[in-house]
Design an enzyme around this catalytic site. Structure first.
Site, PDB file in Angstrom:
ATOM      1  N   ALA A   9       0.822  -1.210   0.000  1.00 14.14           N
ATOM      2  CA  ALA A   9       0.000   0.000   0.000  1.00 14.14           C
ATOM      3  C   ALA A   9       0.856   1.261   0.000  1.00 14.14           C
ATOM      4  O   ALA A   9       0.414   2.325  -0.421  1.00 14.14           O
ATOM      5  CB  ALA A   9      -0.934  -0.006   1.213  1.00 14.14           C
ATOM      6  N   GLU A  13       2.267   4.408  -6.505  1.00 17.20           N
ATOM      7  CA  GLU A  13       1.663   3.958  -7.760  1.00 17.20           C
ATOM      8  C   GLU A  13       1.789   4.988  -8.878  1.00 17.20           C
ATOM      9  O   GLU A  13       1.754   4.655 -10.057  1.00 17.20           O
ATOM     10  CB  GLU A  13       0.167   3.637  -7.548  1.00 17.20           C
ATOM     11  CG  GLU A  13      -0.101   2.427  -6.661  1.00 17.20           C
ATOM     12  CD  GLU A  13      -0.113   2.793  -5.181  1.00 17.20           C
ATOM     13  OE1 GLU A  13       0.204   3.953  -4.839  1.00 17.20           O
ATOM     14  OE2 GLU A  13      -0.428   1.907  -4.359  1.00 17.20           O
ATOM     15  N   ASP A  55      28.463  17.627 -37.867  1.00 15.49           N
ATOM     16  CA  ASP A  55      28.815  18.019 -39.230  1.00 15.49           C
ATOM     17  C   ASP A  55      29.028  19.524 -39.270  1.00 15.49           C
ATOM     18  O   ASP A  55      28.534  20.257 -38.408  1.00 15.49           O
ATOM     19  CB  ASP A  55      27.681  17.665 -40.201  1.00 15.49           C
ATOM     20  CG  ASP A  55      27.568  16.159 -40.414  1.00 15.49           C
ATOM     21  OD1 ASP A  55      28.561  15.465 -40.219  1.00 15.49           O
ATOM     22  OD2 ASP A  55      26.466  15.706 -40.771  1.00 15.49           O
ATOM     23  N   ASP A 326      23.416  13.104 -42.020  1.00 12.12           N
ATOM     24  CA  ASP A 326      22.292  13.330 -42.925  1.00 12.12           C
ATOM     25  C   ASP A 326      22.197  12.317 -44.062  1.00 12.12           C
ATOM     26  O   ASP A 326      21.140  12.150 -44.659  1.00 12.12           O
ATOM     27  CB  ASP A 326      22.347  14.743 -43.516  1.00 12.12           C
ATOM     28  CG  ASP A 326      23.677  15.022 -44.220  1.00 12.12           C
ATOM     29  OD1 ASP A 326      24.486  14.088 -44.364  1.00 12.12           O
ATOM     30  OD2 ASP A 326      23.906  16.184 -44.610  1.00 12.12           O
ATOM     31  N   ASP A 330      25.830   7.749 -43.277  1.00 11.28           N
ATOM     32  CA  ASP A 330      25.975   8.172 -41.881  1.00 11.28           C
ATOM     33  C   ASP A 330      25.224   7.252 -40.918  1.00 11.28           C
ATOM     34  O   ASP A 330      25.409   7.345 -39.701  1.00 11.28           O
ATOM     35  CB  ASP A 330      25.457   9.599 -41.698  1.00 11.28           C
ATOM     36  CG  ASP A 330      26.386  10.631 -42.302  1.00 11.28           C
ATOM     37  OD1 ASP A 330      27.607  10.415 -42.265  1.00 11.28           O
ATOM     38  OD2 ASP A 330      25.891  11.651 -42.815  1.00 11.28           O
ATOM     39  N   GLU A 395       5.852   6.427   5.121  1.00  8.86           N
ATOM     40  CA  GLU A 395       4.753   5.515   5.436  1.00  8.86           C
ATOM     41  C   GLU A 395       5.272   4.224   6.060  1.00  8.86           C
ATOM     42  O   GLU A 395       4.714   3.724   7.055  1.00  8.86           O
ATOM     43  CB  GLU A 395       3.956   5.213   4.160  1.00  8.86           C
ATOM     44  CG  GLU A 395       3.205   6.432   3.614  1.00  8.86           C
ATOM     45  CD  GLU A 395       2.703   6.217   2.195  1.00  8.86           C
ATOM     46  OE1 GLU A 395       3.040   5.170   1.608  1.00  8.86           O
ATOM     47  OE2 GLU A 395       2.000   7.093   1.669  1.00  8.86           O
ATOM     48  N   ASN A 420      -1.413   8.054  -1.655  1.00 13.03           N
ATOM     49  CA  ASN A 420      -0.547   7.899  -2.830  1.00 13.03           C
ATOM     50  C   ASN A 420      -1.227   8.323  -4.127  1.00 13.03           C
ATOM     51  O   ASN A 420      -0.610   8.968  -4.978  1.00 13.03           O
ATOM     52  CB  ASN A 420      -0.095   6.442  -2.958  1.00 13.03           C
ATOM     53  CG  ASN A 420       0.891   6.060  -1.859  1.00 13.03           C
ATOM     54  OD1 ASN A 420       1.585   6.909  -1.314  1.00 13.03           O
ATOM     55  ND2 ASN A 420       0.936   4.784  -1.531  1.00 13.03           N
TER      56      ASN A 420
END
Length: 590
Positions: A9, A13, A55, A326, A330, A395, A420
């Site tokens: 618990a 979450e 480049d 490009d 490459d 907790e 939570n």
């Protein structure tokens, strides 16, 4: 309830959702700054970048080339000065660009070197357009980076004529020149390259044989082509260096041309930082080590295959490398790099599909913008994790202390889930959209191998989580001692935990800066989320339906104010943790 159920618990979450939100927000922010994200992991990765191998043409320069001079062994021609007919034919025929006249003006499409040569030739002689349209090519050899030249064969005046253009060093090897003539041309090339010009040589041959000739060409000269720097690139290089990121230029241009541009941009200051493709080719032959690349920042006359080798060597030095590309060739380097960045305008489909990121404007400055957004995204992920894990630690601490002292259950499973999902759920998403902290690009890149749970995170989580858990336990214990019923004690304890999370949300906004020195209203959504979380919980305490589900009930304003004061002490504790940690780190670095 068994301890396993209590621990489950307490698990945050909302963590996966908040992290996804942080990455999605960063992706949207990057797209506004001309960076398209193909893989979400690249966002955080770009923030870890320690070296950018970029480049030159189109990324650091405008890729708007123009022929400013044409240089023959005997003369330097101005752009508007008419030159030899065959030279103009070579410029227009050995050319892969397409062009036509529209509304009285020429429109060009294609590689910018070809466009520059075509524009230059047509400016001197417009009749070349009809000449090109009237001639049928016999054979075309497109430009390939490995060959460093292109060729075309046409029948002119009843004779087969071959034209070649490309790197001066390659073209000269195919020409009929004496050693002295070759040395003179190479000296000219070096001199013009040192002024920042890209140099493209042209030659032709009357050829009676089938196929394009390999040698015995007549050398005509070379075009000195200027490509202006992109606006803001110099500042972007400086920003990258301030952020602890090294910048390397990888280009197919002459070493002198590359050095001129690199020096202007502040990438290199000495010719010792330059290396060319010929020397790189020797690395494999003699088993060169990574040390040879350590101080190199300009890589000239580099082939696409060598680009991958450069990336590998930098990675061996411990760099987290981002590389731009490009072309189809490459793709291996883009895939091999830690972060592959493709050009959106000039890039091929293969390059884009292989990459992690795409620059829509092809600009180096956009890479630095992406680095900034990547760092902001990582910071926000840490902020979310800090808040949620601290709450989880609090907790678990509360539950374990209650068990140790044989007290009743301090919070029911449904109350933990409420904390939570609702109390945390608003605020963790708000932290995920935090703006950049001051100096985000003044920090050194983080080690990509470093865990999110480093010493700083563990210190902050331990101090914050334990203080929240212990203070809540003390209140719960005191309430029972003062005769409060278990249900009411749980109700007050849950309210205190909600208030502590509200306060801790603001503590999570910065790891090292004081909370009193940051801009509090920079993230209005955070304030809304805190008030919303507190408001929803207060509503649940007054709505009968929710009261029965959560086992809660209203409390007096005096009780709420008392609990708020207790929660605010968490800020004092976290500020002290920051103060002593930063002071200790500073003393160690001295």
């Amino acid at each position: 309830m068994c301890i396993r159920d209590r621990a489950i618990a307490a698990v945050p979450e909302g963590l996966p959702v908040a992290i996804t939100v942080a990455l999605s927000v960063a992706s949207a922010a990057m797209s506004k700054r001309n960076v398209i994200v193909r893989k979400l992991s690249a966002i955080e990765g770009l923030g870890s970048c320690t070296l950018i191998a970029s480049d030159k043409t189109g990324t650091m320069t405008q890729n708007q080339l123009s022929v400013e001079h044409f240089i023959t062994p005997k003369k330097v021609y101005a752009p508007d000065e008419y030159i030899d007919k065959y030279l103009l034919l070579g410029a227009i025929l050995c050319n892969e660009s397409t062009f036509h006249k529209e509304n009285g003006k020429f429109v060009f499409v294609g590689d910018q070197v070809d466009v520059a040569l075509a524009r230059y030739a047509l400016a001197l002689d417009e009749s070349l357009l009809k000449t090109r349209e009237s001639l049928s090519d016999i054979e075309i050899m497109p430009y390939e980076p490995d060959n460093k030249y292109s060729a075309a064969s046409y029948e002119i005046e009843g004779k087969k004529t071959d034209f070649i253009k490309g790197s001066p060093e390659v073209i000269l090897d195919k020409c009929e020149l004496s050693q002295g003539e070759t040395e003179l041309v190479l000296k000219q090339v070096d001199e013009w390259a040192a002024k920042g010009f890209k140099n493209i040589a042209l030659a032709y041959k009357r050829n009676s044989k089938d196929g394009i000739a390999e040698d015995e060409y007549l050398y005509m000269g070379f075009a000195a082509i200027r490509d202006p720097l992109r606006e803001g690139v110099k500042e972007a290089v400086k920003k990258a260096k301030d952020a602890g990121i090294e910048v390397a230029m990888v280009t197919g241009d002459h070493p002198n041309t590359a050095f001129f541009i690199a020096k202007e941009l502040g990438i290199a200051s000495s010719k010792d930082e330059i290396i060319d493709g010929e020397k790189i080719a020797q690395w494999k032959e003699r088993g060169a080590g990574k040390e040879e690349i350590a101080n190199k920042r300009v890589f000239a006359r580099v082939s696409p295959e060598q680009k991958q080798l450069i990336v590998k060597k930098f990675q061996e030095l411990g760099h987290f490398v981002a590389v731009t590309g490009d072309g189809v060739n490459d793709a291996p380097a883009l895939k091999f790099a830690n972060i592959g960045i493709a050009m959106g305008k000039s890039g091929t489909d293969v390059a884009r599909e292989t990459s992690d990121l795409i620059l829509t404007d092809d600009s180096f400055g956009s890479i630095v913008n992406g680095v900034e957004e990547g760092r902001v995204a990582y910071d926000n992920i840490r902020k979310v994790i800090h808040l949620l894990i601290s709450t989880g630690v609090a907790e678990i601490t509360l539950i374990l202390l209650s068990m140790l002292f044989f007290l009743p259950i301090p919070l029911l499973p449904v109350q933990l889930l409420w904390l939570n999902l609702v109390a945390n759920g608003f605020q963790d998403v708000a932290l995920a959209v935090e703006k950049a902290e001051p100096g985000v690009l003044k920090r050194k890149p983080r080690d990509p191998k470093e865990s999110v749970f480093n010493k700083i995170m563990m210190s902050r989580v331990a101090v914050g989580g334990l203080y929240m858990g212990i203070s809540t336990f003390i209140v719960f214990y005191a309430l029972l001692e003062f005769g409060y019923e278990e249900e009411m004690a749980r109700n007050i304890t849950l309210l205190l935990m909600v208030l502590l999370v509200n306060v801790h949300t603001f503590n999570s906004r910065t790891e090292n800066n004081s909370i009193f020195k940051i801009e509090h209203f920079k993230n209005i959504f955070l304030w809304i989320s805190v008030f919303a979380a507190q408001g929803v919980h207060m509503m649940a305490m007054h709505i009968p339906f929710m009261q029965s589900i959560l086992s809660v009930q209203p409390v007096s304003l005096k009780m709420w104010a008392t609990l708020l004061l207790i929660a605010l002490t968490l800020t004092v504790v976290m500020e002290l943790e920051k103060f002593f940690r930063v002071k200790l780190t500073a003393s160690k670095s001295c």
